[in-house]
Design an enzyme around this catalytic site. Structure first.
Site, PDB file in Angstrom:
ATOM      1  N   GLU A 127       0.807  -1.239   0.000  1.00 20.13           N
ATOM      2  CA  GLU A 127       0.000   0.000   0.000  1.00 20.13           C
ATOM      3  C   GLU A 127       0.833   1.278   0.000  1.00 20.13           C
ATOM      4  O   GLU A 127       0.572   2.200   0.771  1.00 20.13           O
ATOM      5  CB  GLU A 127      -0.955  -0.021   1.207  1.00 20.13           C
ATOM      6  CG  GLU A 127      -1.877  -1.214   1.187  1.00 20.13           C
ATOM      7  CD  GLU A 127      -2.765  -1.349   2.430  1.00 20.13           C
ATOM      8  OE1 GLU A 127      -2.662  -0.524   3.346  1.00 20.13           O
ATOM      9  OE2 GLU A 127      -3.575  -2.297   2.452  1.00 20.13           O
ATOM     10  N   ASN A 169       2.115  -5.266  -3.145  1.00 18.01           N
ATOM     11  CA  ASN A 169       0.698  -5.548  -2.856  1.00 18.01           C
ATOM     12  C   ASN A 169      -0.052  -4.250  -2.598  1.00 18.01           C
ATOM     13  O   ASN A 169       0.423  -3.386  -1.854  1.00 18.01           O
ATOM     14  CB  ASN A 169       0.649  -6.444  -1.602  1.00 18.01           C
ATOM     15  CG  ASN A 169      -0.716  -7.041  -1.324  1.00 18.01           C
ATOM     16  OD1 ASN A 169      -1.306  -7.668  -2.189  1.00 18.01           O
ATOM     17  ND2 ASN A 169      -1.218  -6.855  -0.112  1.00 18.01           N
ATOM     18  N   HIS A 206     -10.460  -6.028  -2.534  1.00 23.32           N
ATOM     19  CA  HIS A 206     -11.568  -5.859  -1.577  1.00 23.32           C
ATOM     20  C   HIS A 206     -12.692  -5.126  -2.313  1.00 23.32           C
ATOM     21  O   HIS A 206     -12.569  -3.941  -2.617  1.00 23.32           O
ATOM     22  CB  HIS A 206     -11.111  -5.024  -0.367  1.00 23.32           C
ATOM     23  CG  HIS A 206     -10.060  -5.682   0.465  1.00 23.32           C
ATOM     24  ND1 HIS A 206     -10.330  -6.788   1.259  1.00 23.32           N
ATOM     25  CD2 HIS A 206      -8.752  -5.405   0.640  1.00 23.32           C
ATOM     26  CE1 HIS A 206      -9.216  -7.144   1.880  1.00 23.32           C
ATOM     27  NE2 HIS A 206      -8.251  -6.329   1.525  1.00 23.32           N
ATOM     28  N   GLU A 235      -6.235 -10.672  -1.295  1.00 21.61           N
ATOM     29  CA  GLU A 235      -7.070 -10.411  -0.104  1.00 21.61           C
ATOM     30  C   GLU A 235      -8.534 -10.350  -0.502  1.00 21.61           C
ATOM     31  O   GLU A 235      -9.284  -9.491  -0.019  1.00 21.61           O
ATOM     32  CB  GLU A 235      -6.646  -9.095   0.571  1.00 21.61           C
ATOM     33  CG  GLU A 235      -5.181  -9.036   0.952  1.00 21.61           C
ATOM     34  CD  GLU A 235      -4.783  -7.767   1.702  1.00 21.61           C
ATOM     35  OE1 GLU A 235      -5.675  -7.013   2.146  1.00 21.61           O
ATOM     36  OE2 GLU A 235      -3.566  -7.532   1.836  1.00 21.61           O
ATOM     37  N   ASP A 237     -12.296 -10.263  -0.995  1.00 20.48           N
ATOM     38  CA  ASP A 237     -13.619 -10.366  -0.363  1.00 20.48           C
ATOM     39  C   ASP A 237     -14.574  -9.472  -1.145  1.00 20.48           C
ATOM     40  O   ASP A 237     -14.148  -8.493  -1.751  1.00 20.48           O
ATOM     41  CB  ASP A 237     -13.623 -10.072   1.149  1.00 20.48           C
ATOM     42  CG  ASP A 237     -12.945  -8.787   1.565  1.00 20.48           C
ATOM     43  OD1 ASP A 237     -12.825  -7.857   0.749  1.00 20.48           O
ATOM     44  OD2 ASP A 237     -12.535  -8.706   2.748  1.00 20.48           O
TER      45      ASP A 237
HETATM   46  O1  G3I Z   1      -5.295  -8.270  18.890  1.00 18.60           O
HETATM   47  C1  G3I Z   1      -5.734  -7.021  19.415  1.00 18.60           C
HETATM   48  C2  G3I Z   1      -6.453  -7.177  20.711  1.00 18.60           C
HETATM   49  O2  G3I Z   1      -5.557  -7.670  21.645  1.00 18.60           O
HETATM   50  C3  G3I Z   1      -7.028  -5.834  21.133  1.00 18.60           C
HETATM   51  O3  G3I Z   1      -7.762  -5.967  22.306  1.00 18.60           O
HETATM   52  C4  G3I Z   1      -7.917  -5.260  20.054  1.00 18.60           C
HETATM   53  C5  G3I Z   1      -8.450  -3.887  20.415  1.00 18.60           C
HETATM   54  O4  G3I Z   1      -8.551  -3.051  19.279  1.00 18.60           O
HETATM   55  O5  G3I Z   1      -7.155  -5.143  18.876  1.00 18.60           O
HETATM   56  C6  G3I Z   1      -6.644  -6.378  18.392  1.00 18.60           C
HETATM   57  O6  G3I Z   1      -5.893  -6.115  17.253  1.00 18.60           O
HETATM   58  C7  G3I Z   1      -6.617  -5.842  16.069  1.00 18.60           C
HETATM   59  C8  G3I Z   1      -6.216  -6.848  15.020  1.00 18.60           C
HETATM   60  O7  G3I Z   1      -6.840  -6.531  13.795  1.00 18.60           O
HETATM   61  C9  G3I Z   1      -6.593  -8.281  15.385  1.00 18.60           C
HETATM   62  O8  G3I Z   1      -7.984  -8.407  15.461  1.00 18.60           O
HETATM   63  C10 G3I Z   1      -6.303  -4.436  15.626  1.00 18.60           C
HETATM   64  O9  G3I Z   1      -6.810  -3.497  16.538  1.00 18.60           O
HETATM   65  C11 G3I Z   1      -6.879  -4.191  14.264  1.00 18.60           C
HETATM   66  O10 G3I Z   1      -6.389  -2.933  13.787  1.00 18.60           O
HETATM   67  C12 G3I Z   1      -6.448  -5.266  13.317  1.00 18.60           C
HETATM   68  O11 G3I Z   1      -7.082  -5.045  12.068  1.00 18.60           O
HETATM   69  C13 G3I Z   1      -6.434  -5.633  10.962  1.00 18.60           C
HETATM   70  C14 G3I Z   1      -6.110  -4.568   9.945  1.00 18.60           C
HETATM   71  O12 G3I Z   1      -5.551  -5.167   8.786  1.00 18.60           O
HETATM   72  C15 G3I Z   1      -5.135  -3.550  10.502  1.00 18.60           C
HETATM   73  O13 G3I Z   1      -4.715  -2.690   9.540  1.00 18.60           O
HETATM   74  C16 G3I Z   1      -7.373  -6.672  10.362  1.00 18.60           C
HETATM   75  O14 G3I Z   1      -7.527  -7.763  11.257  1.00 18.60           O
HETATM   76  C17 G3I Z   1      -6.804  -7.192   9.040  1.00 18.60           C
HETATM   77  O15 G3I Z   1      -7.756  -7.996   8.389  1.00 18.60           O
HETATM   78  C18 G3I Z   1      -6.464  -6.029   8.135  1.00 18.60           C
HETATM   79  O16 G3I Z   1      -5.891  -6.539   6.955  1.00 18.60           O
HETATM   80  C19 G3I Z   1      -5.546  -5.567   5.963  1.00 18.60           C
HETATM   81  C20 G3I Z   1      -4.287  -6.044   5.287  1.00 18.60           C
HETATM   82  O17 G3I Z   1      -3.264  -6.253   6.235  1.00 18.60           O
HETATM   83  C21 G3I Z   1      -3.830  -5.056   4.217  1.00 18.60           C
HETATM   84  N1  G3I Z   1      -4.886  -4.781   3.270  1.00 18.60           N
HETATM   85  C22 G3I Z   1      -6.175  -4.362   3.861  1.00 18.60           C
HETATM   86  C23 G3I Z   1      -6.649  -5.400   4.882  1.00 18.60           C
HETATM   87  C24 G3I Z   1      -8.028  -5.018   5.446  1.00 18.60           C
HETATM   88  O18 G3I Z   1      -7.981  -3.818   6.150  1.00 18.60           O
END
Ligand code: G3I
Length: 305
Positions: A127, A169, A206, A235, A237
């Site tokens: 990105e 990516n 996406h 990715e 969906d």
């Molecule tokens: O694990 C912690 C947890 O301990 C905490 O209590 C909670 C509170 O916010 O957060 C948890 O972490 C989160 C993590 O996902 C696991 O669930 C983060 O806040 C959250 O920001 C994170 O989001 C991820 C996101 O990327 C972050 O940028 C998504 O799961 C993930 O699917 C998403 O994936 C991205 C790709 O890497 C890049 N392309 C876009 C895609 C979708 O946004």
């Protein structure tokens, strides 16, 4: 084939899913993963904040859980991601200039070296281009270290793991006419011309009503492939439900199968309830793990290909 992975393998492709380490104890989740998929991408566990939470101290416990599971099942692993403006640990967010450039390169080197030989494809840089109509690089602390930060990351990754395919990516790079797509295309073309090591372009894909599957999606895949790189749908969906969602998934799969160098598809989660999207039903299995119409259309499209 009777599963997504086996059907994709009939044309030499993989069919993968983003996986979260903390769900590997969920038997429904693991049952679907092991039955249907032959590639995994750690959804968060290989990101910079996860693997280097303190500068110079690397943590691979959660990423290893996914990698070890995948290897025990004969699945490929897509590494995600070595250099990104987001999900940086606090120490990195506060860095700039030469110190940040060197910290980024050290991160790439250490993580790619640790996983050397175990990763099919690395999302080396994620990105790095801006949205909108400018075709410019995205502003970030990494970008402010100089335009050459992307090629520097790719060179470091190649040195650390010469056997892994190295990908750039991004999202919103699916529509061939979009300025961001054109800008990534020109970067890859430039890298190929100058011998910067790059093997693949990942299209996150996406899709939703604001950003639907473009009519020229196959053209985009083919044009990138024509530069001499593989393309991977990394990715996937698609928001929606029922027949409309199933038809959109079918179009994506058919576009990949029509492009020889489209080597695999990864969906960004297994069940709708596993999706990063706060609400909605963008995946192939419902919250109970049942196959949706979109699953059937993907399986059928893979088998026709
Ligand atoms: O694990 C912690 C947890 O301990 C905490 O209590 C909670 C509170 O916010 O957060 C948890 O972490 C989160 C993590 O996902 C696991 O669930 C983060 O806040 C959250 O920001 C994170 O989001 C991820 C996101 O990327 C972050 O940028 C998504 O799961 C993930 O699917 C998403 O994936 C991205 C790709 O890497 C890049 N392309 C876009 C895609 C979708 O946004």
């Amino acid at each position: 084939g009777t599963t997504l992975g086996a059907s994709a393998a009939e044309s030499g492709r993989y069919f993968g899913a983003a996986v979260a380490a903390n769900k590997l104890s969920d038997s429904t989740y693991v049952g679907i993963l092991n039955r249907e998929f032959n590639s995994v991408t750690p959804e968060n566990e290989m990101k910079i904040d996860a693997t280097e939470p303190t500068q110079g101290q690397f943590t691979f416990t959660n990423a290893d859980r996914i990698v070890n599971h995948a290897r025990s099942q004969g699945m490929k692993v897509r590494g995600h991601t070595l250099a990104w403006h987001s999900q940086q640990p606090g120490w990195m967010q506060n860095m700039s200039g030469t110190a940040l450039r060197n910290a980024m390169l050290n991160h790439v080197t250490q993580v790619a070296t640790y996983y050397r030989g175990k990763i099919d494809s690395w999302d080396v840089v994620n990105e790095a281009f801006a949205d909108g109509t400018t075709g410019a690089r995205r502003d970030s602390n990494l970008q402010r270290t100089g335009d050459d930060w992307i090629e520097a990351a790719f060179r470091a990754a190649r040195t650390a793991d010469p056997g892994a395919k190295l990908c750039y990516n991004d999202y919103n790079t699916d529509d061939w006419t979009h300025a961001k797509t054109q800008a990534v295309y020109r970067m890859v073309q430039d890298f190929k011309t100058r011998g910067v090591p790059i093997d693949c372009v990942g299209l996150q894909s996406h899709f939703n009503s604001q950003s639907p599957v473009p009519s020229n999606y196959q053209t985009t895949l083919q044009n990138f492939a024509n530069l001499g790189v593989d393309v991977q749908i990394t990715e996937l969906d698609i928001e929606g439900s029922g027949t409309t969602q199933a038809q959109n998934y079918e179009r994506v799969v058919k576009a990949c199968l029509a492009v020889t160098r489209c080597t695999g598809i990864t969906v960004w989660g297994i069940r709708d309830s596993d999706s990063w999207r706060a609400s909605g039903t963008p995946l192939l299995f419902d919250g109970s793990g049942n196959k949706k119409p979109a699953y059937t259309s993907v399986l059928n499209a893979l088998n026709l290909g």
